[in-house]
Design a protein around this motif. Sequence first.
Motif, mmCIF file in Angstrom:
data_model
loop_
_atom_site.group_PDB
_atom_site.id
_atom_site.type_symbol
_atom_site.label_atom_id
_atom_site.label_comp_id
_atom_site.label_asym_id
_atom_site.label_seq_id
_atom_site.Cartn_x
_atom_site.Cartn_y
_atom_site.Cartn_z
ATOM 1 N N GLU A 1 15.446 14.739 -17.886
ATOM 2 C CA GLU A 1 15.336 13.369 -17.368
ATOM 3 C C GLU A 1 14.197 13.285 -16.332
ATOM 4 O OE1 GLU A 1 18.033 15.041 -17.908
ATOM 5 O OE2 GLU A 1 19.542 13.778 -18.886
ATOM 6 N N ALA A 2 14.175 14.278 -15.417
ATOM 7 C CA ALA A 2 13.113 14.283 -14.394
ATOM 8 C C ALA A 2 11.738 14.452 -15.035
ATOM 9 C CB ALA A 2 13.368 15.399 -13.390
ATOM 10 N N ALA A 3 11.694 15.268 -16.073
ATOM 11 C CA ALA A 3 10.405 15.513 -16.743
ATOM 12 C C ALA A 3 9.886 14.253 -17.413
ATOM 13 C CB ALA A 3 10.549 16.630 -17.767
ATOM 14 N N LEU A 4 10.798 13.481 -18.032
ATOM 15 C CA LEU A 4 10.345 12.321 -18.806
ATOM 16 C C LEU A 4 10.316 11.017 -18.003
ATOM 17 C CD1 LEU A 4 11.926 13.032 -22.294
ATOM 18 C CD2 LEU A 4 9.618 13.477 -21.505
ATOM 19 N N ILE A 5 10.881 11.017 -16.814
ATOM 20 C CA ILE A 5 10.772 9.804 -15.978
ATOM 21 C C ILE A 5 9.691 9.983 -14.902
ATOM 22 C CG2 ILE A 5 11.999 8.262 -14.368
ATOM 23 C CD1 ILE A 5 14.568 8.819 -15.839
ATOM 24 N N TRP A 6 9.412 11.230 -14.526
ATOM 25 C CA TRP A 6 8.462 11.404 -13.422
ATOM 26 C C TRP A 6 7.342 12.402 -13.737
ATOM 27 C CZ3 TRP A 6 10.263 11.980 -7.591
ATOM 28 C CH2 TRP A 6 9.242 11.484 -6.760
ATOM 29 N N TRP A 7 7.718 13.625 -14.086
ATOM 30 C CA TRP A 7 6.703 14.692 -14.161
ATOM 31 C C TRP A 7 5.646 14.403 -15.235
ATOM 32 C CZ3 TRP A 7 6.312 19.030 -17.819
ATOM 33 C CH2 TRP A 7 5.361 19.976 -17.430
ATOM 34 N N PRO B 1 5.166 11.487 -17.114
ATOM 35 C CA PRO B 1 4.475 10.208 -16.895
ATOM 36 C C PRO B 1 3.392 10.305 -15.821
ATOM 37 C CG PRO B 1 6.806 9.802 -17.128
ATOM 38 C CD PRO B 1 6.635 11.305 -17.088
ATOM 39 N N ARG B 2 3.659 11.094 -14.796
ATOM 40 C CA ARG B 2 2.674 11.235 -13.710
ATOM 41 C C ARG B 2 1.405 11.911 -14.225
ATOM 42 N NH1 ARG B 2 2.552 15.425 -9.393
ATOM 43 N NH2 ARG B 2 1.042 14.640 -7.897
ATOM 44 N N HIS B 3 1.555 12.924 -15.075
ATOM 45 C CA HIS B 3 0.370 13.591 -15.612
ATOM 46 C C HIS B 3 -0.402 12.671 -16.565
ATOM 47 C CE1 HIS B 3 0.377 17.554 -13.903
ATOM 48 N NE2 HIS B 3 1.700 17.576 -14.008
ATOM 49 N N ILE B 4 0.324 11.940 -17.398
ATOM 50 C CA ILE B 4 -0.347 11.006 -18.314
ATOM 51 C C ILE B 4 -1.077 9.928 -17.499
ATOM 52 C CG2 ILE B 4 0.033 9.260 -20.119
ATOM 53 C CD1 ILE B 4 2.458 10.999 -21.030
ATOM 54 N N ALA B 5 -0.374 9.413 -16.486
ATOM 55 C CA ALA B 5 -0.965 8.356 -15.651
ATOM 56 C C ALA B 5 -2.184 8.868 -14.890
ATOM 57 C CB ALA B 5 0.075 7.818 -14.669
ATOM 58 N N ALA B 6 -2.120 10.090 -14.384
ATOM 59 C CA ALA B 6 -3.265 10.643 -13.638
ATOM 60 C C ALA B 6 -4.489 10.725 -14.547
ATOM 61 C CB ALA B 6 -2.907 12.010 -13.075
ATOM 62 N N THR B 7 -4.265 11.072 -15.811
ATOM 63 C CA THR B 7 -5.379 11.155 -16.757
ATOM 64 C C THR B 7 -5.937 9.760 -17.035
ATOM 65 O OG1 THR B 7 -4.252 13.030 -17.768
ATOM 66 C CG2 THR B 7 -6.052 12.045 -19.030
ATOM 67 N N GLY C 1 0.816 -1.214 0.000
ATOM 68 C CA GLY C 1 0.000 0.000 0.000
ATOM 69 C C GLY C 1 0.842 1.252 0.000
ATOM 70 N N HIS C 2 1.858 1.276 0.876
ATOM 71 C CA HIS C 2 2.669 2.487 1.024
ATOM 72 C C HIS C 2 3.616 2.730 -0.154
ATOM 73 C CE1 HIS C 2 1.684 4.125 4.975
ATOM 74 N NE2 HIS C 2 1.566 2.888 5.423
ATOM 75 N N VAL C 3 4.264 1.672 -0.643
ATOM 76 C CA VAL C 3 5.337 1.935 -1.621
ATOM 77 C C VAL C 3 4.860 1.976 -3.071
ATOM 78 C CG1 VAL C 3 7.109 0.983 -0.106
ATOM 79 C CG2 VAL C 3 6.147 -0.477 -1.902
ATOM 80 N N SER C 4 3.783 1.254 -3.391
ATOM 81 C CA SER C 4 3.465 1.132 -4.825
ATOM 82 C C SER C 4 3.034 2.450 -5.469
ATOM 83 C CB SER C 4 2.439 0.026 -5.068
ATOM 84 O OG SER C 4 1.242 0.341 -4.426
ATOM 85 N N THR C 5 2.434 3.361 -4.693
ATOM 86 C CA THR C 5 1.968 4.614 -5.314
ATOM 87 C C THR C 5 2.981 5.759 -5.200
ATOM 88 O OG1 THR C 5 0.793 5.150 -3.287
ATOM 89 C CG2 THR C 5 -0.510 4.168 -5.054
ATOM 90 N N LEU C 6 4.196 5.462 -4.764
ATOM 91 C CA LEU C 6 5.187 6.544 -4.670
ATOM 92 C C LEU C 6 5.389 7.265 -6.014
ATOM 93 C CD1 LEU C 6 7.865 5.049 -2.236
ATOM 94 C CD2 LEU C 6 6.164 6.816 -1.761
ATOM 95 N N PRO C 7 5.450 6.545 -7.148
ATOM 96 C CA PRO C 7 5.621 7.272 -8.417
ATOM 97 C C PRO C 7 4.471 8.236 -8.716
ATOM 98 C CG PRO C 7 6.085 4.938 -8.724
ATOM 99 C CD PRO C 7 5.492 5.084 -7.357
ATOM 100 N N LEU C 8 3.299 7.952 -8.157
ATOM 101 C CA LEU C 8 2.153 8.844 -8.381
ATOM 102 C C LEU C 8 2.132 10.019 -7.398
ATOM 103 C CD1 LEU C 8 -0.981 6.580 -8.995
ATOM 104 C CD2 LEU C 8 -0.277 8.482 -10.416
#
Lengths: 297, 63
Positions: free
Chosen positions: A207-213, A215-221, A104-111
Motif C-alpha cells: 500500500e505504501a509503495a503504490l500510494i507514495w513510494w 507515485p513519487r518516483h514517477i512524479a519526480a520523473t 506553499g508548505h502543504v501542497s508538496t508534502l506528497p513529494l
Amino acid sequence: MTAPALDPVTLKTLSSQDLMRLESEIARQFSGMVPWGSVAWGLCNLVVWLSLWPLVLFGHLPLWAAFPIATLNVMLSYLPSHEAQHDIIGRPGEPLRWLNELVGHVSTLPLVLPYRMLKLTHLEHHKHTNHSELDPDIHTRAASAWAFLVGSLRNRQPGGQAQTSYATTLQRLGTPQARLAMLEALGLQLTYLAVLFACALTGHALEAALIWWLPRHIAATYIGFYLSWAPHHPALETGRYRDTRGFRSLVGNIGSMGMQFHVIHHLHPRIPLMKTPAAFYALRPVLEARNCPIEGL
Amino acid sequence: MKFIGSLMRNMPFLFGIGFIAPLIDQMIKHFGLNPAGSPWSLILGLLIGGSWGVYAIWKTPAQ
C-alpha cells in the motif's frame, strides 16, 4: 507611454529600453490577481491524496484504483507550491500571505520536498538558469528526452546529483534560512522513511509503495521532464531571453502542466501559471523581437 | 548530528531491509507464490533489499 502597434517592423525600431518598457506594460496586465484556481488545486489535491490512505487501508478503495490517483496527485502537487514560491498568492504584508505560505508548505508534502528548500533553490534557479555550477536544476540537462530519463533514474540514486544539488545550493547560500531549510528537508525525509517503515512493519508495504513510494518516483520523473528539461532544453545558453524556450508538447498544454509557456514564467515570475498562455500570445511579438527560442507554437 | 549523519549514511541499507524486503515479501504472497507460513519470501526480500542497500552505500561518495 502609449503602446505602439506590435508589428515586427515597428518593434525593430524600438530601443532595448523601450522594448523592455513595452514588455513590462503588457506583462502587468496578467499579474497581480490571486490565482484561486491554483489555491484550490493545491489544497484539494492534498486532501484527495491523504484520503487515499484510509480508503485503501480500510478496504473502501482497491489498491489498483488508488495507485493511478495517487500518481496523479503527486504529479500535481508541485505547481501550487511553485505559485507560492513566487509570492503570487500573497506577498509579505498582504492579507493573504498566510494562504500563500499554507499552500506553499502543504501542497508538496506528497513529494517529500519542503517549501523553504524549494523556494530558496528555485529562486537560485531563476538567478542562474542553465549555469553549469550555480543552477540547482542543471542536473536535468540532457541531450535528448531518452537521455533525460536515464539520467533522471541515475541522479536519484544515493549520491546522485538530484540528491545533492539542493543541499549544495543551500550550503553555498549559508544563510540562517538555508540552514533551517536543510533541517526541514532532513526532518521531512526522516518522517517519510518512518511512515514507509511503519507501513512495512504492519504488513502494508504494498500500500505504501503504490500510494507514495512509486507515485513519487514517477512524479519526480514527470516533473523533472516538463518543468525543467523540456522548457530549458538544450540548457546551454544563459541570459534573460535565451535560457528558456516556448515549445509544443506532444501531450498538450494541460498534459505538460502549462510548461509550453514557461518562457513567460522566467521573464515575469509573478504571472500566475494559468495566465501564462494568454500572456505568451500577447507578448509573442516582443519575444520574437528579442530572439527568444520559440519552437512549434 | 553525528548520529543523524550516520543514520542517513546507512539509510540505503535500512531502506533495503526495512522497506524493500517486506515489500518483496508482500508482493510474493499477494501473487500466491509462497505457501502460507513459509519464510522464504521474506528471506529473499532481505537478501535483495540488504545487498541492494549495501551496494548503494558502497557506491555513495563520502560527504
